[in-house]
Design an enzyme around this catalytic site. Structure first.
Site, mmCIF file in Angstrom:
data_model
loop_
_atom_site.group_PDB
_atom_site.id
_atom_site.type_symbol
_atom_site.label_atom_id
_atom_site.label_comp_id
_atom_site.label_asym_id
_atom_site.label_seq_id
_atom_site.Cartn_x
_atom_site.Cartn_y
_atom_site.Cartn_z
ATOM 1 C CD GLU A 174 4.840 -4.302 -2.283
ATOM 2 O OE1 GLU A 174 4.828 -3.056 -2.329
ATOM 3 O OE2 GLU A 174 4.798 -4.943 -1.222
ATOM 4 C CD GLU A 188 4.446 -8.362 3.116
ATOM 5 O OE1 GLU A 188 4.807 -7.297 3.645
ATOM 6 O OE2 GLU A 188 3.339 -8.528 2.594
#
Lengths: 470, 299
Positions: B173, B178
């Site tokens: 990932e 974020e």
């Protein structure tokens, strides 16, 4: 001062001058024309007073509360130290001061006043902010009851709209009283305006963000209250400040009914309905006031002329009033719900309006000796649409006794109760109550003047509260 | 600040977009950037052998110019809660309703709402290019205005194309962006893989100075080549993750095609729950998503 005045004049005349120039002949600007600019120095107190900074304590405050501390400091060589007096300190009941630069500064490049602070104990500072200069205080901003801990922390007071602060004198002010009777000390360091760039999501509000509806009358003046600006800080928390009306642009949906001045006072000029809203720096403020204006206000009967020695007035426009501590003590811990106070001004006539009434008290600054008087006079208008059987208004007086202290054993109190048909909905009723009806009441040290309805009657207007001698 | 990071890097790669940005910078900024490069060049020992990777050829782009639902030839939806709040105890229910995701006026708009829906207290949206666009290596970027507030968790990220065949984090990932809504100035860029996932992910936080991610648009991007992922925000390279940064360099799983994901989560282990001050609805605006091919280093 001289320079400043000159600059003001120049500013206002420049536009005219230019028009004149263009209209007259096509000469170029003189080299001597320069636009007024003010220094943009962001520093207030780092390790000492910044250039131009002055210090003026508030009247009645402890005058020596502020000192420069070279022992305790966040950074550099010194900090600002403030010693808040204990209750009863003869040198002053509170501490507070204004730190202006009377030359004015251009703060429009910054977005916040920041500082590091700590206190001798976890406490709160009643008011802290900027925009107070003992003049117009046009762009006053403050954080009410700022919590300060015992370790150094950085605090941010956002500028509601920096573009307004092109000539600001009031760089910093504070006011703090003892907490639970005890004084304390707090320190401030690295006090300066900053361009943080990390203030976002402005959420201005008027009337504390509430949408209110009120019935009112022609010629009434109503101040816009509950004016705040809130920013989200880099820390993720929100910081709300009280902001002066001049930061806002107010508007009315009907200028023939209600108009708002730049200073945030609504004037009722016609019948109908109007809603007051506001923008701050282009952002719509939460909250509004919708005014329903039915017509002219019927004023209370004007009291008769009397010899001054025959009257002791608490609240009237006809006689000289004794000093009043408050018109609403907001005894909320005791269960009081009543709102309002001396908040209506109708064509120069002041009227008290209480809403959501269960009980409320007026308190005079000093006790009143009414022992030579014969009657207690009040004009009351019940604003409720109807007065049901069992609805009452109790007029209660409290005497503090010879010690002049409320809550001691020598206090006395007594009341007289009124119901319909003495009270009439939406009409002024004059009550002249013989003081002898207040059975058991000492009248030499009157201190509290209660209105009690236990929520049976919710809304009243009160005027002309006084004692007189027949 | 970022120069320091560059000094620590063992990179031999400088990307053309980075050089291209230099041309756009002016005055002091250029000077500062050049200084950074000088230091970088002095600092690394590759001398004249410096190789530069190319990311000039666009392989996919969505400018969000057509109003309505996102382009179905590129994007799928994730719907619901997957039963476990998508592995993170997230609180939202993802839908494909225009109330939660729509394209308007040139922007893809995610809207996180507080509403009772299918047993969840919040709704939002998540879209992905799985089986529609998957690519190994390249530059991947999006121009985004983030939402804000306690418990709001916007993300622009990638998963390995074999995510259905192996158990996460075997597939790998790459989190390009974020943000914790309660930290509006802080960005996280991370990689997750076997032995370095969730709380143990290889991550770096970047604190945006004198600005916020929720008050304007910022470009979030990675440049990914064999054995490295470079993280960018606007014109700043703020991190490089290489095989050597892993607890075990053999666990580098970023040598297969990945697909793109965009979403706004509410609550969950990374951000905690919303509180009284969290304002709903919250919106994430995406101006564009672009991917560029990795053309290999110029020798």
């Amino acid at each position: 001062m001289k320079t400043e005045l000159f600059i003001y004049l120049k500013n206002s005349l420049l536009a005219l001058a230019f028009i004149g120039l263009f209209a007259g002949c096509e000469r170029e600007y003189s080299d001597k024309v320069d636009f007024a600019t003010f220094p943009n120095n962001p520093l207030v107190f780092i390790d000492g007073f910044s250039g131009g900074l002055e210090y003026f304590p508030f009247a009645g405050s402890k005058l020596d509360a502020f000192t420069v501390d070279t022992e305790i400091r966040y950074d550099g060589t010194s900090s600002m130290r403030f010693d808040i007096p204990n209750f009863g300190d003869p040198s002053g009941s509170f501490a507070g001061a204004v730190f202006p630069d009377m030359g004015g500064r251009d703060l429009s490049d910054y977005d916040a006043l920041t500082f590091w602070a700590k206190a001798s104990k976890a406490t709160s500072i009643n008011e802290i902010g900027f925009g107070v200069d003992f003049g117009e205080n046009k762009y006053r901003v403050n954080i009410p009851n700022l919590r300060v801990g015992t370790g150094w922390s950085k605090y941010t007071i956002p500028i509601p709209d920096p573009f307004k602060l092109t000539v600001e004198k009031g760089l910093f002010f504070y006011a703090a009283g003892p907490e639970d009777g005890d004084g304390f000390t707090f320190w401030i360091d690295e006090l300066q305006f900053e361009k943080l760039g990390t203030l976002g999501q402005p959420k201005p509000a008027i009337f504390n963000g509430e949408d209110r509806v009120e019935t009112t009358f022609l010629d009434v003046q109503i101040p816009v209250t509950g004016l705040t600006q809130t920013f989200n800080l880099a820390s993720g928390g929100n910081q709300t400040v009280s902001a002066a009306p001049a930061y806002f642009n107010f508007s009315s949906t009907d200028n023939e009914v209600a108009r708002v001045s730049e200073s945030g006072v609504i004037s009722i000029v016609g019948t109908g309905t109007a809603t007051i809203t506001a923008l701050l720096a282009g952002v719509k403020a939460a909250g509004s006031l919708t005014l329903e204006v039915e017509g002219s206000f019927e004023t209370a009967p004007v009291p008769p002329a009397r010899n001054p020695e025959d009257v002791i007035s608490v609240f009237s426009d006809a006689y000289a009033d004794v000093p009043v501590e408050y018109y609403n003590g907001f005894f909320i811990p005791d269960g009081q719900t009543t709102l309002g106070g001396a908040d209506i001004n109708i064509g120069g006539d002041n009227v008290i309006r209480y809403t959501n009434l269960n009980f409320v008290a007026i308190r005079t600054q000093n006790t009143v000796n009414a022992s030579e008087m014969t009657h207690y006079h009040l004009d009351i208008q019940v604003e409720d649409q109807q007065i049901a059987p069992g609805d009452f208004l109790r007029i209660l007086l409290v005497d503090a006794g010879p010690d002049n202290v409320i809550g001691t054993e020598d206090d006395t109190e007594a009341s007289v109760e009124f119901q319909a048909p003495t009270l009439i909905s939406r009409q002024w009723v004059s009550l002249d109550i013989p003081l002898s009806d207040f059975v058991g009441l000492n009248t030499e040290n009157l201190a509290l003047y209660f209105f009690v309805s236990d929520a049976t009657i919710s809304n009243i207007l009160v005027d002309n509260i006084y004692f007189y001698k027949e | 600040m970022n120069q320091k990071i560059r000094l620590e890097m063992s990179t031999d790669i400088l990307s053309p977009p980075y050089l291209k940005w230099l041309g756009k910078l002016s005055g002091l900024k250029t000077l500062a950037a050049l200084t950074g490069i000088l230091i970088l060049n002095l600092g690394c020992s590759y001398g004249e052998d410096q190789r530069v990777a190319n990311f000039t050829e666009i392989t996919v782009q969505d400018e969000f110019d057509v109003n309505g639902a996102p382009d179905s030839s590129l994007w799928n939806y994730d719907i619901g809660t997957r039963g476990d709040g998508w592995g993170n105890n997230e609180l939202q229910y993802y839908t494909d309703r225009p109330e939660n995701i729509t394209v308007q006026n040139g922007y893809l708009i995610f809207t996180a709402r507080q509403e009772n829906f299918e047993g969840s207290a919040y709704t939002s949206a998540r879209i992905l290019t799985k089986d529609k666009f998957e690519q190994k290596y390249g530059r991947f970027e999006a121009r985004i205005k983030a939402p804000y507030g306690q418990g709001i968790w916007p993300a622009f990220w990638m998963l390995g194309a074999n995510s259905d065949e192996v158990i996460w984090p075997e597939c790998g990932e790459i989190d390009i962006m974020e943000i914790r809504g309660q930290e509006p100035t802080i960005l996280f860029g991370s990689v997750h893989g076997p032995g370095y996932s969730a709380g143990e992910a290889i991550t770096k936080r970047f604190d945006l100075m004198n600005d916020r991610f929720d008050t304007g648009f910022h470009i979030f991007g990675i440049e990914w080549g064999p054995d490295y992922v470079n993280y960018y925000v606007d014109d700043v390279l703020y991190n490089q993750i290489t095989r050597e940064d892993l607890p075990n360099p053999d666990n580098w799983v970023f040598n297969q095609p990945f697909y793109l994901i965009l979403n706004v989560a509410v609550g969950g282990s990374f951000v905690g729950s919303p509180n009284q001050e969290t304002v709903f609805p919250q919106q994430m605006l995406v101006d564009y998503v672009r991917a560029y091919k990795y053309n290999g280093p110029n020798e």
